[in-house]
Motif scaffolding. Structure first.
Motif, PDB file in Angstrom:
ATOM      1  N   LEU B 220       0.659  -1.336  -0.076  1.00 50.30           N
ATOM      2  CA  LEU B 220      -0.039   0.061  -0.137  1.00 50.30           C
ATOM      3  C   LEU B 220       1.065   1.207   0.025  1.00 50.30           C
ATOM      4  O   LEU B 220       0.696   2.249  -0.578  1.00 50.30           O
ATOM      5  CB  LEU B 220      -1.000   0.045   1.242  1.00 50.30           C
ATOM      6  CG  LEU B 220      -2.211   0.801   1.026  1.00 50.30           C
ATOM      7  CD1 LEU B 220      -3.097   0.457  -0.169  1.00 50.30           C
ATOM      8  CD2 LEU B 220      -2.919   1.016   2.296  1.00 50.30           C
ATOM      9  N   THR B 221       1.812   1.318   0.777  1.00 49.49           N
ATOM     10  CA  THR B 221       2.640   2.603   0.909  1.00 49.49           C
ATOM     11  C   THR B 221       3.457   2.772  -0.526  1.00 49.49           C
ATOM     12  O   THR B 221       3.335   4.124  -0.767  1.00 49.49           O
ATOM     13  CB  THR B 221       3.619   2.494   1.888  1.00 49.49           C
ATOM     14  OG1 THR B 221       4.096   1.194   2.284  1.00 49.49           O
ATOM     15  CG2 THR B 221       3.215   3.260   3.190  1.00 49.49           C
ATOM     16  N   PRO B 222       4.180   2.142  -1.106  1.00 48.48           N
ATOM     17  CA  PRO B 222       4.668   2.577  -2.346  1.00 48.48           C
ATOM     18  C   PRO B 222       3.591   2.796  -3.502  1.00 48.48           C
ATOM     19  O   PRO B 222       3.900   3.831  -4.070  1.00 48.48           O
ATOM     20  CB  PRO B 222       5.738   1.377  -2.804  1.00 48.48           C
ATOM     21  CG  PRO B 222       4.995   0.022  -1.983  1.00 48.48           C
ATOM     22  CD  PRO B 222       4.575   0.688  -0.644  1.00 48.48           C
ATOM     23  N   ILE B 223       2.464   2.248  -3.572  1.00 50.31           N
ATOM     24  CA  ILE B 223       1.350   2.526  -4.384  1.00 50.31           C
ATOM     25  C   ILE B 223       0.761   3.961  -4.074  1.00 50.31           C
ATOM     26  O   ILE B 223       0.671   4.691  -4.907  1.00 50.31           O
ATOM     27  CB  ILE B 223       0.379   1.450  -4.591  1.00 50.31           C
ATOM     28  CG1 ILE B 223       0.894  -0.069  -4.818  1.00 50.31           C
ATOM     29  CG2 ILE B 223      -0.830   1.826  -5.345  1.00 50.31           C
ATOM     30  CD1 ILE B 223      -0.010  -1.020  -4.913  1.00 50.31           C
ATOM     31  N   SER B 224       0.571   4.065  -2.842  1.00 56.41           N
ATOM     32  CA  SER B 224       0.103   5.320  -2.481  1.00 56.41           C
ATOM     33  C   SER B 224       0.882   6.443  -2.818  1.00 56.41           C
ATOM     34  O   SER B 224       0.653   7.659  -3.106  1.00 56.41           O
ATOM     35  CB  SER B 224      -0.506   5.577  -0.784  1.00 56.41           C
ATOM     36  OG  SER B 224      -0.053   4.881  -0.357  1.00 56.41           O
ATOM     37  N   THR B 225       2.210   6.247  -2.624  1.00 53.60           N
ATOM     38  CA  THR B 225       3.343   7.329  -2.796  1.00 53.60           C
ATOM     39  C   THR B 225       3.114   7.749  -4.104  1.00 53.60           C
ATOM     40  O   THR B 225       3.068   8.819  -4.736  1.00 53.60           O
ATOM     41  CB  THR B 225       4.575   6.802  -2.426  1.00 53.60           C
ATOM     42  OG1 THR B 225       4.557   6.265  -0.955  1.00 53.60           O
ATOM     43  CG2 THR B 225       5.525   7.770  -2.572  1.00 53.60           C
ATOM     44  N   GLY B 226       3.127   6.533  -5.047  1.00 49.85           N
ATOM     45  CA  GLY B 226       3.047   6.875  -6.742  1.00 49.85           C
ATOM     46  C   GLY B 226       1.738   7.611  -6.937  1.00 49.85           C
ATOM     47  O   GLY B 226       2.023   8.292  -7.898  1.00 49.85           O
ATOM     48  N   VAL B 227       0.822   7.139  -6.324  1.00 46.15           N
ATOM     49  CA  VAL B 227      -0.685   7.899  -6.631  1.00 46.15           C
ATOM     50  C   VAL B 227      -0.589   9.228  -6.270  1.00 46.15           C
ATOM     51  O   VAL B 227      -0.883  10.240  -7.207  1.00 46.15           O
ATOM     52  CB  VAL B 227      -1.762   7.093  -5.915  1.00 46.15           C
ATOM     53  CG1 VAL B 227      -3.104   7.933  -6.143  1.00 46.15           C
ATOM     54  CG2 VAL B 227      -1.889   5.759  -6.509  1.00 46.15           C
ATOM     55  N   VAL B 228       0.035   9.667  -5.198  1.00 51.08           N
ATOM     56  CA  VAL B 228      -0.037  11.004  -4.546  1.00 51.08           C
ATOM     57  C   VAL B 228       0.703  11.906  -5.707  1.00 51.08           C
ATOM     58  O   VAL B 228       0.346  12.846  -5.931  1.00 51.08           O
ATOM     59  CB  VAL B 228       0.434  11.140  -3.358  1.00 51.08           C
ATOM     60  CG1 VAL B 228       0.744  12.618  -2.875  1.00 51.08           C
ATOM     61  CG2 VAL B 228      -0.360  10.442  -2.250  1.00 51.08           C
ATOM     62  N   LEU B 229       1.941  11.195  -6.003  1.00 52.30           N
ATOM     63  CA  LEU B 229       2.930  12.018  -6.931  1.00 52.30           C
ATOM     64  C   LEU B 229       2.130  12.032  -8.322  1.00 52.30           C
ATOM     65  O   LEU B 229       2.342  13.387  -8.938  1.00 52.30           O
ATOM     66  CB  LEU B 229       4.186  11.212  -7.248  1.00 52.30           C
ATOM     67  CG  LEU B 229       5.050  11.294  -5.926  1.00 52.30           C
ATOM     68  CD1 LEU B 229       6.410  10.790  -6.331  1.00 52.30           C
ATOM     69  CD2 LEU B 229       5.518  12.780  -5.542  1.00 52.30           C
ATOM     70  N   ALA B 230       1.534  11.297  -8.616  1.00 52.26           N
ATOM     71  CA  ALA B 230       0.859  11.230  -9.962  1.00 52.26           C
ATOM     72  C   ALA B 230      -0.339  12.372  -9.823  1.00 52.26           C
ATOM     73  O   ALA B 230      -0.507  13.068 -10.959  1.00 52.26           O
ATOM     74  CB  ALA B 230       0.049   9.817 -10.420  1.00 52.26           C
ATOM     75  N   ILE B 231      -1.030  12.256  -9.078  1.00 54.36           N
ATOM     76  CA  ILE B 231      -2.064  13.384  -8.604  1.00 54.36           C
ATOM     77  C   ILE B 231      -1.624  14.570  -8.837  1.00 54.36           C
ATOM     78  O   ILE B 231      -1.901  15.856  -9.062  1.00 54.36           O
ATOM     79  CB  ILE B 231      -3.144  13.123  -7.506  1.00 54.36           C
ATOM     80  CG1 ILE B 231      -3.728  11.601  -7.646  1.00 54.36           C
ATOM     81  CG2 ILE B 231      -3.990  14.327  -7.238  1.00 54.36           C
ATOM     82  CD1 ILE B 231      -4.557  11.482  -6.511  1.00 54.36           C
ATOM     83  N   ALA B 232      -0.580  14.765  -7.938  1.00 50.93           N
ATOM     84  CA  ALA B 232       0.254  16.361  -7.912  1.00 50.93           C
ATOM     85  C   ALA B 232       0.689  16.598  -9.202  1.00 50.93           C
ATOM     86  O   ALA B 232       0.586  17.769  -9.725  1.00 50.93           O
ATOM     87  CB  ALA B 232       1.407  16.126  -7.048  1.00 50.93           C
ATOM     88  N   ARG B 233       0.954  15.614  -9.920  1.00 47.21           N
ATOM     89  CA  ARG B 233       1.714  15.976 -11.310  1.00 47.21           C
ATOM     90  C   ARG B 233       0.480  16.432 -12.399  1.00 47.21           C
ATOM     91  O   ARG B 233       0.633  17.660 -13.045  1.00 47.21           O
ATOM     92  CB  ARG B 233       2.422  14.757 -11.864  1.00 47.21           C
ATOM     93  CG  ARG B 233       3.314  14.974 -12.778  1.00 47.21           C
ATOM     94  CD  ARG B 233       4.119  14.254 -13.785  1.00 47.21           C
ATOM     95  NE  ARG B 233       4.804  15.023 -14.784  1.00 47.21           N
ATOM     96  CZ  ARG B 233       5.976  15.691 -14.467  1.00 47.21           C
ATOM     97  NH1 ARG B 233       6.237  15.865 -13.306  1.00 47.21           N
ATOM     98  NH2 ARG B 233       6.186  16.560 -15.519  1.00 47.21           N
ATOM     99  N   ALA B 234      -0.797  15.781 -12.269  1.00 47.94           N
ATOM    100  CA  ALA B 234      -1.685  16.137 -12.985  1.00 47.94           C
ATOM    101  C   ALA B 234      -2.227  17.462 -12.526  1.00 47.94           C
ATOM    102  O   ALA B 234      -2.968  17.990 -13.489  1.00 47.94           O
ATOM    103  CB  ALA B 234      -2.630  15.046 -12.965  1.00 47.94           C
ATOM    104  N   ALA B 235      -2.401  17.808 -11.259  1.00 51.38           N
ATOM    105  CA  ALA B 235      -2.904  19.115 -10.904  1.00 51.38           C
ATOM    106  C   ALA B 235      -2.059  20.269 -11.630  1.00 51.38           C
ATOM    107  O   ALA B 235      -2.937  21.196 -11.628  1.00 51.38           O
ATOM    108  CB  ALA B 235      -3.238  19.121  -9.478  1.00 51.38           C
ATOM    109  N   GLY B 236      -0.983  20.062 -11.920  1.00 50.36           N
ATOM    110  CA  GLY B 236      -0.276  21.096 -12.373  1.00 50.36           C
ATOM    111  C   GLY B 236      -0.246  21.358 -13.757  1.00 50.36           C
ATOM    112  O   GLY B 236       0.353  22.101 -14.663  1.00 50.36           O
TER     113      GLY B 236
END
Ligand SMILES: Nc1ncnc2c1ncn2[C@@H]1O[C@H](COP(=O)(O)OP(=O)(O)OP(=O)(O)O)[C@@H](O)[C@H]1O
Ligand SMILES: [Mg+2]
Lengths: 320, 308, 274
Positions: B220-236
């Motif tokens: 769960l942790t590595p996946i959620s890390t990746g997901v958070v980064l992907a969302i941050a990227r998309a938001a910008g």
């Protein structure tokens, strides 16, 4: 199954035989993930088809001439993408030429023990955070801060080297040169991160071997450590090249979006990506098709570079 | 061995004179030491130059944008060109909405795709094809995903005859997020030790139960890390939105209408020749950068969790 | 030269010339003390062997002799290592120069990612070699007993050799720079018996011109090649984390193996230990 081990305790486990529902669930889940995984390939194909389909009209009208003519004339419906293709290649390659030494140098600096480990980690973190800044914010910064700040330097360049065609025009705001610089800022984190990982993977024994025959620090770096890491670094550089060619917002905001060909780096220019960003919303008819054609070229360029990057990493990597 | 002895032997001593021999003392004027210092200096200089843009961008965004922050920015609509005041409340809502749409599409598809690659595909040709497609998709320029969604959705008006819409923007962003989510899920699952799977099979758990209740929680942790980064990227991201979600000067009117987003607002207002709009662009940058840096630090913190 | 080395001489060497001398050397990795209070005089033109159980700090001491420990962050040395009348850990000393005079062969073969030829020539070149490079390459490879296997592929990568061949290439690389001292950390642990014998022969050959210090786990090898042997051991100390290594006994090889002064040495060399 139950009959094989038929001792009395079994009676409590009513689910000894897997029920059909569980088997169905198992199979269904597998098929679901498979279907969703295939979606990646389907999306990729759909992108290619959409762009290809959209560009067919322009392909039929302009053929391969599109690549080498620089007319972009919505009034007479004459289109050629040479200015944008040239700008894409020149801006990304020159940006890489600046960013590679900077990025690899930074990576070396933060993998050697020249300064305390804490400080090195901080620099690494800052470079990584730089990658997280949205490109539109970098574009804003480029317009209002960077470009006015570097203009005196560009003017000096013009005065010194104005006799060459590459610096022939006077710098007036947006242009190829500031676009290249902002691209440097954008690809620097990729090159630094990948180079740092590659250098960290060079086994310590190799460094010891080099020091053991009496090299200095930099003797070891140039002769042994960099050659050992070179394949990954080249792979990273190729990935960065792909990113630079497709980078849109910051470049669009600062490159000037000129439709005329100019060799001078101080003059406004254009790239495929910035042309798309600027014109796609308002285009119609064959102009959309011409833009799609340009998008197809951009896709092919980045695809080639990315596949080459993977190939380089796989083929050149030394085994330890 | 006989001939090797004839070569080595007394002549080795004379050879020593063919080498440079110096006293053991450090001599800073030596060419090699001067070069060494020079290169150390250059690499330090390069590192400084590499860090400089981040510092400068952050300083300007903080100073230029931070000083403009006030409550009205979040509650008001952008002003018409030439007018003063106003805010970007609609764009903030829009960014949240569009990113949410993208996440709702990309996370289930991406996690499922990652599960397939790591748990089912093995070394099959289809698995390799999907991996390859994923790598290629990750390298597709973001503007192309905008062009794609424009051709697929906007121009064809598939959504109730609407052309530009929040939905189209969300889909364009999801195309960009997808490869990251798949990759981090796949890599996260591969880190889960195989004993865990065997242990679950050993107590008679089915594949489905093993994956969803044992393997996935472990990663769960590595996946959620990746997901958070992907969302941050998309938001910008901006490029995929400018001709899919377009822009709107009004509050969001549902997901099938054009919508304002922070990034498109920055783009539009940065290139306008009006002071008020430029200032709004800086303030919006401040908010966006803060959001993205917070997400990045969150991701960093998440990934630190798994290491302990 | 050895006038500066005024300390109790643990042994009398035949030539009575001391090449390197460790004076109360203690080495720690961060807070962990790995070796403590080592006094050791290494004679010139001889082969000295370090033996002892795993983890007692043989490699640590060996690496201290040409400042290879500088590469390990947190590694710190107290005491003095004298060579050529100078303390190698004096701030004015250039570690690069030290390593040019004191070469090293490592436990794990570590050829450079270059051709076989360049692996040899590189070290020689940076040491300012002015002679015939082809000849030096050939002579070094011959001395390291690997010429026959390499002579047809000098332009191939050093990594294309087998592990044992790579190790002999690394020995050739160390010999090629003509150091005064060669440090070898279990150089034969990756070699077959025949190559091992060849290397040992090479060592006999080399000690006419060089001083050799070798770490080995192979008792027979120590007996075969070494004139002097130092036995290290490790013991748990109160308050310390883990075991700290120390020098138990240092003497002529014959004495260490036939009439050791310490019981633990006797136990170790007769295989009743570690
Ligand atoms: N780079 C290092 N960092 C921290 N501790 C180390 C390092 N290298 C060695 N040590 C510690 O120092 C002690 C001595 O290690 P050393 O490698 O010198 O032993 P050794 O006698 O060579 O053993 P072996 O025969 O197994 O090679 C050990 O306890 C080891 O854990
Ligand atoms: Mg050792």
């Amino acid at each position: 199954m139950t009959s094989i081990h038929g001792h009395s305790g079994d009676a409590q486990f009513t689910l000894r035989r897997r029920p059909t529902s569980e088997k169905l669930l198992d199979l269904g889940f597998r098929q679901l993930t498979l279907a969703l995984a295939s979606l990646v390939a389907i999306v990729l194909l759909a992108i290619l088809l959409t762009v290809f389909q959209g560009s067919r009209e322009a392909m039929a009208s302009f053929g391969l001439q599109f690549l080498v003519t620089s007319a972009w004339d919505p009034v007479n419906e004459q289109y050629g993408a040479f200015v944008a293709i040239y700008g894409t290649l020149v801006s990304s390659i020159l940006a890489l030429a600046i960013a590679v030494p900077l990025g690899v140098g930074t990576a070396i600096f933060i993998t050697e023990d020249l300064i305390p480990a804490r400080l090195r980690e901080l620099i690494g973190l800052m470079v990584e955070l730089l990658a997280a800044i949205p490109s539109v914010v970098l574009g804003l910064w480029a317009i209002f801060v960077m470009e006015p700040a570097i203009r005196p330097a560009l003017e000096l360049l013009h005065r010194l080297l104005g006799w060459t065609p590459f610096f022939a025009s006077t710098p007036q705001g947006p242009g190829m040169a500031p676009a290249i610089l902002i691209l440097v800022v954008m690809v620097l984190p990729i090159i630094t991160a990948i180079s740092r990982d590659a250098l960290n993977q060079v086994p310590i024994e190799l460094r010891q071997g080099a020091y053991g025959v009496g090299t200095t620090r930099w003797g070891a770096i140039f002769a042994v450590i960099l050659p050992a890491a070179i394949s990954s670094i080249i792979g990273g550089v190729m990935l960065a090249l792909g990113r630079a060619m497709g980078e849109t917002m910051a470049v669009t905001m600062i490159i000037g979006n000129s439709l005329n060909f100019d060799l001078s780096l101080l003059a406004p220019g254009n790239t495929i990506a910035s042309m798309l960003a600027n014109q796609f919303g308002e285009a119609d008819g064959i102009q959309v098709s011409a833009l799609m054609y340009a998008a197809l070229i951009l896709m092919l360029l980045t695809f080639t570079v990315n596949v080459l990057a993977q190939w380089v990493v796989r083929r050149l990597s030394l085994k330890y | 061995m006989t001939h090797s002895k004839s070569i080595s032997g007394s002549d080795t001593t004379t050879d020593t004179t063919l080498f440079d021999r110096r006293p053991l003392n450090f001599d800073p004027r030596l060419r090699r030491n001067r070069l060494n210092d020079l290169f150390s200096f250059i690499s330090g200089l390069f590192a400084t130059l590499a860090v400089l843009p981040l510092v400068l961008v952050l300083v300007y965004v903080l100073v230029q944008g931070g000083r403009l922050i006030s409550l009205r920015l979040f509650t008001q609509l952008p002003p018409a060109p030439g007018l003063e005041g106003g805010g970007f409340g609609n764009a903030m809502l829009g960014t949240v909405l569009v990113t949410l749409i993208a996440a709702l599409i990309a996370i289930p598809v991406g996690v499922a795709g990652g599960i397939y690659l790591s748990e089912y595909a093995g070394k099959s040709w289809f698995g390799q094809l999907v991996s390859f497609a994923n790598d290629v998709l990750a390298g597709v320029p973001s503007i192309i995903s905008g062009v794609f969604v424009y051709g697929l959705i906007v121009a064809s008006r598939v959504f109730f005859g609407q052309s530009y819409s929040a939905m189209a923007g969300g889909i364009a962003l999801s195309v960009l997020m997808l490869p990251t989510v798949i990759k981090t899920t796949n890599e996260g699952l591969k880190l889960v030790p195989n004993e865990l799977r065997l242990g679950a099979y050993g107590v008679g758990a089915s594949r489905y139960v093993t994956i969803t209740q044992v393997v996935l929680p472990a990663a769960l942790t590595p996946i959620s890390t990746g997901v958070v980064l992907a969302i941050a990227r998309a938001a910008g991201e901006t490029a995929p939105l400018i001709f899919t979600a377009l822009f709107s000067a009004f509050w969001p009117e549902g997901i099938f209408n054009p919508i304002a987003t922070m990034s498109v607002l920055i783009f539009n207002f940065a290139i306008m020749p009006y002071e008020a709009q430029n200032e709004l662009a800086w303030a919006a940058s401040f908010v966006l950068v803060m959001m993205i840096l917070a997400a990045n630090l969150l991701a960093r913190w998440l990934s630190r969790l798994s290491k302990i | 030269m050895n006038t500066t080395l005024s300390q109790q001489s643990t042994v009398s060497t035949s030539r009575n010339e001391i090449c390197m001398s460790l004076q109360n050397v203690s080495i720690s990795y961060g807070k962990f003390e790995a070796v403590r209070n080592v006094f050791l005089d290494i004679p010139d033109g001889r082969v000295t062997a370090f033996i002892g159980p795993s983890g007692c700090g043989k490699s640590t001491v060996l690496r201290a002799l040409n400042r290879m420990n500088d590469l390990i962050p947190g590694c710190h040395l107290k005491g003095q290592v004298l060579f050529d009348g100078q303390d190698l850990y004096h701030p004015r000393i250039d570690p690069v120069e030290v390593r040019r005079r004191i070469g090293m062969v490592f436990q794990k073969p570590n050829p450079f990612p270059k051709t076989i030829y360049e692996n040899i020539a590189f070290g020689a070149r940076i040491n300012g070699y002015r002679g015939d490079m082809d000849e030096l390459v050939e002579r070094s490879l011959r001395k390291a007993a690997v010429w026959d296997e390499c002579k047809d592929k000098l332009q191939q990568s050093g990594l294309a050799l087998s592990g044992g061949q790579q190790q002999r290439l690394c020995i050739a690389r160390a010999i090629a720079t003509e150091p005064e001292v060669i440090l070898m950390d279990e150089p034969c642990s990756a070699l077959d018996p025949i190559s091992t014998l060849k290397i040992e022969e090479t060592m006999h050959e080399l000690k006419r011109n060089y001083t050799i210090i070798i770490v080995t786990h192979n008792m027979q090898q120590a007996v075969r090649v070494a004139d002097m042997t130092a036995f290290f051991n490790a013991e748990a100390v109160d308050g310390g984390s883990g075991k700290v290594g120390y020098l138990v006994e240092y003497s002529e090889t014959e004495e260490i193996f036939n009439a050791p002064a310490q019981q633990s040495t006797q136990d170790y060399v007769s295989g009743r230990f570690g």
